[in-house]
Structure formats: C-alpha cells, structure tokens
Design an enzyme around this catalytic site. Sequence first.
Site, PDB file in Angstrom:
ATOM      1  N   ASP A  48       0.855  -1.185   0.000  1.00 19.95           N
ATOM      2  CA  ASP A  48       0.000   0.000   0.000  1.00 19.95           C
ATOM      3  C   ASP A  48       0.895   1.241   0.000  1.00 19.95           C
ATOM      4  O   ASP A  48       2.110   1.128   0.159  1.00 19.95           O
ATOM      5  CB  ASP A  48      -0.925   0.014   1.230  1.00 19.95           C
ATOM      6  CG  ASP A  48      -0.183  -0.333   2.510  1.00 19.95           C
ATOM      7  OD1 ASP A  48       1.023   0.023   2.628  1.00 19.95           O
ATOM      8  OD2 ASP A  48      -0.782  -0.948   3.402  1.00 19.95           O
ATOM      9  N   ASP A  50       1.680   4.935   1.632  1.00 22.05           N
ATOM     10  CA  ASP A  50       1.434   5.818   2.772  1.00 22.05           C
ATOM     11  C   ASP A  50       2.010   7.190   2.473  1.00 22.05           C
ATOM     12  O   ASP A  50       3.092   7.310   1.901  1.00 22.05           O
ATOM     13  CB  ASP A  50       2.099   5.243   4.028  1.00 22.05           C
ATOM     14  CG  ASP A  50       1.592   3.841   4.347  1.00 22.05           C
ATOM     15  OD1 ASP A  50       0.365   3.672   4.418  1.00 22.05           O
ATOM     16  OD2 ASP A  50       2.419   2.923   4.491  1.00 22.05           O
ATOM     17  N   ASP A 126       9.438   3.780  13.102  1.00 21.17           N
ATOM     18  CA  ASP A 126      10.007   2.636  13.827  1.00 21.17           C
ATOM     19  C   ASP A 126      11.423   2.262  13.402  1.00 21.17           C
ATOM     20  O   ASP A 126      12.343   2.237  14.226  1.00 21.17           O
ATOM     21  CB  ASP A 126       9.062   1.423  13.798  1.00 21.17           C
ATOM     22  CG  ASP A 126       8.527   1.069  12.414  1.00 21.17           C
ATOM     23  OD1 ASP A 126       8.965   1.704  11.428  1.00 21.17           O
ATOM     24  OD2 ASP A 126       7.694   0.156  12.319  1.00 21.17           O
TER      25      ASP A 126
HETATM   26  P1  ATP Z   1       3.742  -2.877   4.960  1.00 27.06           P
HETATM   27  O1  ATP Z   1       4.577  -3.323   3.821  1.00 27.06           O
HETATM   28  O2  ATP Z   1       3.290  -4.002   5.811  1.00 27.06           O
HETATM   29  O3  ATP Z   1       2.645  -1.912   4.604  1.00 27.06           O
HETATM   30  P2  ATP Z   1       4.807  -0.582   6.306  1.00 27.06           P
HETATM   31  O4  ATP Z   1       6.169  -0.311   6.824  1.00 27.06           O
HETATM   32  O5  ATP Z   1       4.318   0.302   5.220  1.00 27.06           O
HETATM   33  O6  ATP Z   1       4.776  -2.103   5.890  1.00 27.06           O
HETATM   34  P3  ATP Z   1       2.493   0.320   7.718  1.00 27.06           P
HETATM   35  O7  ATP Z   1       1.787  -0.310   8.866  1.00 27.06           O
HETATM   36  O8  ATP Z   1       1.776   0.499   6.445  1.00 27.06           O
HETATM   37  O9  ATP Z   1       3.809  -0.545   7.511  1.00 27.06           O
HETATM   38  O10 ATP Z   1       3.046   1.705   8.259  1.00 27.06           O
HETATM   39  C1  ATP Z   1       3.547   2.726   7.417  1.00 27.06           C
HETATM   40  C2  ATP Z   1       4.729   3.438   8.057  1.00 27.06           C
HETATM   41  O11 ATP Z   1       4.323   4.049   9.273  1.00 27.06           O
HETATM   42  C3  ATP Z   1       5.873   2.537   8.458  1.00 27.06           C
HETATM   43  O12 ATP Z   1       6.739   2.282   7.394  1.00 27.06           O
HETATM   44  C4  ATP Z   1       6.544   3.337   9.546  1.00 27.06           C
HETATM   45  O13 ATP Z   1       7.315   4.389   9.033  1.00 27.06           O
HETATM   46  C5  ATP Z   1       5.348   3.973  10.245  1.00 27.06           C
HETATM   47  N1  ATP Z   1       4.859   3.114  11.343  1.00 27.06           N
HETATM   48  C6  ATP Z   1       3.882   2.187  11.287  1.00 27.06           C
HETATM   49  N2  ATP Z   1       3.678   1.605  12.465  1.00 27.06           N
HETATM   50  C7  ATP Z   1       4.541   2.193  13.322  1.00 27.06           C
HETATM   51  C8  ATP Z   1       4.814   2.039  14.713  1.00 27.06           C
HETATM   52  N3  ATP Z   1       4.143   1.148  15.439  1.00 27.06           N
HETATM   53  N4  ATP Z   1       5.769   2.827  15.248  1.00 27.06           N
HETATM   54  C9  ATP Z   1       6.440   3.734  14.499  1.00 27.06           C
HETATM   55  N5  ATP Z   1       6.237   3.920  13.198  1.00 27.06           N
HETATM   56  C10 ATP Z   1       5.296   3.159  12.598  1.00 27.06           C
HETATM   57 MG    MG Z   2       2.379   0.342   4.376  1.00 24.15          MG
END
Ligand code: ATP
Ligand code: MG
Length: 424
Positions: A48, A50, A126
């Site tokens: 996705d 963001d 994170d």
């Molecule tokens: P995915 O491929 O599963 O979507 P993702 O890294 O994009 O992985 P998301 O849950 O979509 O994960 O979150 C988007 C972004 O928001 C992360 O890449 C990170 O920068 C930030 N983020 C998400 N969850 C947290 C958290 N619990 N603490 C700090 N930052 C977070």
């Molecule tokens: Mg994501």
Amino acid sequence: MNSLSSIEESAISINASKVISRLQDHGFQAYLVGGCIRDLLLRKTPKDFDIATDAHPEEVRELFRNSRIIGKRFRIVHVRFGREIIEVTTFRGPHADEYDENHSDSGMTLNDNVYGTFEEDVFRRDFTMNAIYYEPQEKEIIDLADGTADIESQIIRTIGDPTGRLREDPVRMLRAIRFQAKLEFGLESDLQSSIRSLGYLIQDVPPARLFEEVLKLFLSGYGTAAFDAMMENDIYGWLFPDSKRSMENNATEELVRLALTSTDQRIAKKMPVTPAFIYAAVLWYPFVDEKQRLEQEDGITYAAAHEAANNVISKQQLFTSIPKRFSGPMRDIWFLQSRLPSRFGQKPDRIMEHKRFRAAYDFLLLREQAGEKTEQLGEWWTEYQEATEERKLAMKQSTSNGRPRKRKRKPRRKASTSDHASLH
Ligand code: ATP
Ligand code: MG
C-alpha cells in the site's frame, strides 16, 4: 543506476500521486514514506502507499471527498479510490514527557496525536528502512535516518535506542519480526536482544490490535518464516501462551508449522485462506487437553467439547481477540474432527454436506502429518470423496468404520433382593 538510489516511477500508485499533488496545490507538504518506498527501493511491489503531510487530519479530510478519519490513539485519514486506500498521516512530533498522561507506567504511548515537523516525523518512525521519504515532483529521496544503507546491508534497525522505542510501542517487536520474515533481513543485534528481553510487554497491548498484527504475520504469504522468527525471538508464547505450553507434550509446533506452510502455498496460488484454520491449529492441542480434562472431571459428557472450546477460546481472547466470524468456523473444524471417524450409513454423505467439511478434512490430514495416529482415516476420506456409488457402499461396509460398539448386555439379574438382604 543502482536500484537503491532510484525509484521506479511507473510503480507508484496514480492515486497516491494525485493525493500528493492535491495536498501540495493547497500549500501543504506531502511525501510518500514507509513500506512503499522501502519496497520500491528493493524492487518489490508495495502492499500500500502511505503519505506523510503537515496537513492536519481535518484539513486532509476536507480536501478529499472519499476520505474518513480513523483511529483514536493514532488518527490518520483514509482516502479511498475504489478498492485502493491511501493512508495519509500527519507529521508526528515527540511527546514533551514520556511519563505524562499520554504514557502508561511501562512507557507505552497511549495517545500519539502530537503533531510535529518533517524532521520530527522522521525520528518517530520505527525502523530506519521505514523512514525514507520521496517527493514525486522533484523526484527526491530524503533519507535522514540512513535507511538506504541499512536496506543495502539488509538490517532492521530501530531509530534510536531499541529498548525505549519498543517500550513506547511493543507492537514494534511484531513489526520487526514480520519484516525479518518478509524481507529476509536480519535484526540489528541490540534490537534482537531487546526483543528477547521485552517480549512480556506485548501483554499490555489491546487484544484487538494484536489480532490485526497476527493476521499480518500469518496471512501475508510468509507465515512459516514469521512463525520461525517468533519462536527464535521468544515472542510466540506472549501471543499464544496455551499453544506455547502445549508444545512441551504435544505436536503443536509441527501442526502450526504445517498449517502455515499450507497457508503460504495457498496464498502463492491466490487461493482463499482464513485465520480460522490457523487458529484451529494453534489451539488444537490445548483444546484436546482441556476436553480430556473436563471428561475426566465430570465423566464423559456430550458438552465437554463445547465447554472445552469455550474455555480455550475465551482464554486466548485475553491475548489476541478472535472475532466471531473466525471463532465459529474454528469450532466447526474442531467438532468435525470427532465426527470424521463415523463412516457408516448416511453419516459420510451427511458430513460432506457440512460447509466446513473441506477445511475439516484438510485439518485431519495435517493432524496425521503432525504424527497423530488415526488408522488411515485421512486416506479413507481422500478415496471416499472420489469414489463411485458402488465403491462408496463397499467402503462403508468394509470395517466397523466408527460404528458405536454394540454394548453387550449384562445378563439381567433377577432380583436384587439378595443384595438388600445382605445389608440386613
Ligand atoms: P507494509 O509493507 O506491511 O505496509 P509498512 O512499513 O508500510 O509495511 P504500515 O503499517 O503500512 O507498515 O506503516 C507505514 C509506516 O508508518 C511505516 O513504514 C513506519 O514508518 C510507520 N509506522 C507504522 N507503524 C509504526 C509504529 N508502530 N511505530 C512507528 N512507526 C510506525
Ligand atoms: Mg504500508
């Protein structure tokens, strides 16, 4: 050009680009960030897209008709385009005091709606690999946390001190494990030792949020690797305590691994999967043990299976919630296991009409693979499903096939007078 210094623009979602342009046209900053940039740098397809912006949720909401504000602890805006949802997050800033009312006693962030600047937003993310921003107009990559270097060396590293960052949000441990499994990266050594010693903090996370994370861990196509990573880092037991405990005396580990392998294979073939099947495997032996315990306690009762299922499921829900739409099918899979051995008369055809028969049959095969002795029951069912009517009849008659054994009547005693008499 080195793939880690460039973004393949055609891989960026058009809808995400539209959201960025519109925010910028209204004077806001807007960047792609997080997993999408990490995955694009790795030449993987992002799950996705963001977006991070300095616009507040209400301001974002006003700019997009198909948008809504979600979340409480962490408010974000979902902008919907048909099936695609673009997540727009306002830059977060640091909290003034980590012992204020926004934090629990263990340092967990309870309210993360303090807005901040671009730079502040970078450092509340994170992992370094998740803190790379991309501005599509200028085609500029902004990497203040040195995430690219860590992606290059395939290392998952927290931004800042791992202990503090995991205390703030223990779900980060599960995220680290998920990325370890998904990307086949290693955990930076301080991060790994912090996870191993802080696993207990997972108990403070609301069960509903943990359920969401469990789904991501087990149902994203790399469930087996995620399970291995959870075991390796002593995390599994904090999510599934009864399951972990049952590993000591039962084939739980084998069964869970088999269920996850089959799930991973189905996802690879784009076949439907359900968490009910995985949860059925995770809690199968705790269920069997609990059923046995109740039977021994109360004598054999019809209700033992139901009561055992209730006990095991409600206990699990203290850790990760299990919505009814999954706990229902999970019970069906369990209860059908005790019906599968009865193969006489109408029973086989009746059970095959059950909407959960196929899952129950698959589950039986996994139990056998995990080492349970069932006297080739799986093989019988495999053949029966394909058999002609004639063959079916023969199969049902060939052995006792689960017929209840006729009780031999004890010769009726004439009168009990003698017993009574002896009392007098
Ligand atoms: P995915 O491929 O599963 O979507 P993702 O890294 O994009 O992985 P998301 O849950 O979509 O994960 O979150 C988007 C972004 O928001 C992360 O890449 C990170 O920068 C930030 N983020 C998400 N969850 C947290 C958290 N619990 N603490 C700090 N930052 C977070
Ligand atoms: Mg994501």
